[in-house]
Design an enzyme around this catalytic site. Structure first.
Site, PDB file in Angstrom:
ATOM      1  CE  LYS A  56      32.458  77.033 100.695  1.00 58.29           C
ATOM      2  NZ  LYS A  56      31.839  75.832 100.114  1.00 58.29           N
ATOM      3  CD  GLN A 100      30.985  75.246  96.571  1.00 56.17           C
ATOM      4  OE1 GLN A 100      31.811  75.077  97.460  1.00 56.17           O
ATOM      5  NE2 GLN A 100      29.801  75.797  96.810  1.00 56.17           N
ATOM      6  CG  ASP A 123      31.612  70.481 102.303  1.00 58.50           C
ATOM      7  OD1 ASP A 123      31.386  71.526 102.942  1.00 58.50           O
ATOM      8  OD2 ASP A 123      31.811  70.448 101.075  1.00 58.50           O
TER       9      ASP A 123
END
Ligand code: GUN
Length: 295
Positions: A56, A100, A123
């Protein structure tokens, strides 16, 4: 679109979308905007999570974003993690951030996700974004389902009226995928299967589109797939493999070679959905920087 028939080449499509995003970043900065800035919090040393966050961060650099990686130790407390989240919420230099997953077992994912400012929740995991998605309102779409939709769009897969079977009911993939495919514009008839489903094989055999997101390697066998079906594989299990430098190989939820013979289109692992997931995160970060979702 790909040199190999039947294969949905996520890697190549992701490159194309990243080139498009890079152009948009250029236009944005030329017009006086500052480069979009994504932050990623990672707790602990899980190998797969380390790799994903690394990808990412690299992707950010390639499209002209700034990125900040915040590595916290395994023994981080809930309060320390919440404090870091609140700092990012308040930092005007950060447009969007992710925590994460999975988190170490002693931490509450639900509480951490709820602490994220929905305007920076790139997200799309905050209940506010989940609710907005459900209601068909502007929101940050979760990256993996959004990446799959982008693949379907770019391969011109007809979805209207088709029967789509989603395997797996996770908050990150299965549930939002099922909801999105049923929405106006995609217009699928959706069956969401999970570990307690009866007649799962028969559901699959009736599917025009299968999205496999259970995390069980090679679960979808050829006899479960209707000839001509479109098969999307979200699985990425690491299996030990001494012949590889890394010591493992990635295996999807689909028994690839036999299923490929029956499917009209299929995503490989790696090189399918994974790259598209990252691209969706970049798109959300650009939307966050331009304040296009929450004004
Ligand atoms: N773990 C697996 N997929 C994801 C994702 O899309 N976002 C975050 N934050 N964690 C994940």
């Amino acid at each position: 679109m790909s040199s190999t028939p039947h294969i949905m080449d996520g890697k190549t499509i992701a490159e194309q979308v990243m080139a498009e995003i890079a152009l948009e970043v250029q236009a944005w900065t030329l017009a006086g905007g500052r480069p979009p800035h994504l932050a990623a919090i990672i707790v602990g040393q899980d190998g797969a999570s380390q790799t994903y966050v690394g990808h990412k961060v690299k992707a950010c650099a390639r499209v002209g974003f700034r990125s900040t990686r915040i590595d916290l130790p395994e023994e981080t407390t809930q309060e320390q993690l919440l404090r870091t989240v609140r700092q990012l919420n308040q930092d005007p230099e950060i447009d969007g951030f992710i925590v994460q997953l999975p988190l170490p077992k002693h931490l509450s994912e639900a509480e951490v996700i709820e602490a994220i400012d929905p305007r920076k929740d790139v997200d799309g995991f905050h209940p506010s974004n989940v609710g907005r998605m459900s209601a068909g309102l502007p929101c940050f779409l979760p990256a993996t389902p959004a990446g799959i939709l982008e693949l379907l769009r770019r391969y011109q897969v007809q979805t209207a009226g088709k029967h789509c079977v989603v395997l797996g009911r996770s908050n990150i993939v299965g549930k939002p995928m099922a909801a999105l495919l049923a929405q106006k514009g995609w217009d699928c008839t959706v069956t969401l299967c999970h570990s307690r489903t009866q007649g799962l094989e028969e559901h699959c055999q009736r599917a025009d589109i299968i999205v496999a997101a259970l995390g069980v390697p090679r679960f979808v066998k050829a006899h479960m797939v209707k000839p001509g079906a479109v098969v999307i594989d979200v699985g990425i299990t690491r299996e030990p493999d001494a012949s590889r430098a890394a010591g493992f190989r990635l295996v999807g939820d689909v028994d690839f070679e036999p299923v490929r013979e029956k499917a009209s289109l299929i995503t490989p692992v790696p090189g399918g959905v994974g790259a598209m997931t990252i691209v969706s995160l970049l798109k959300n970060t650009l939307l966050a920087a331009r304040k296009e979702i929450f004004r």
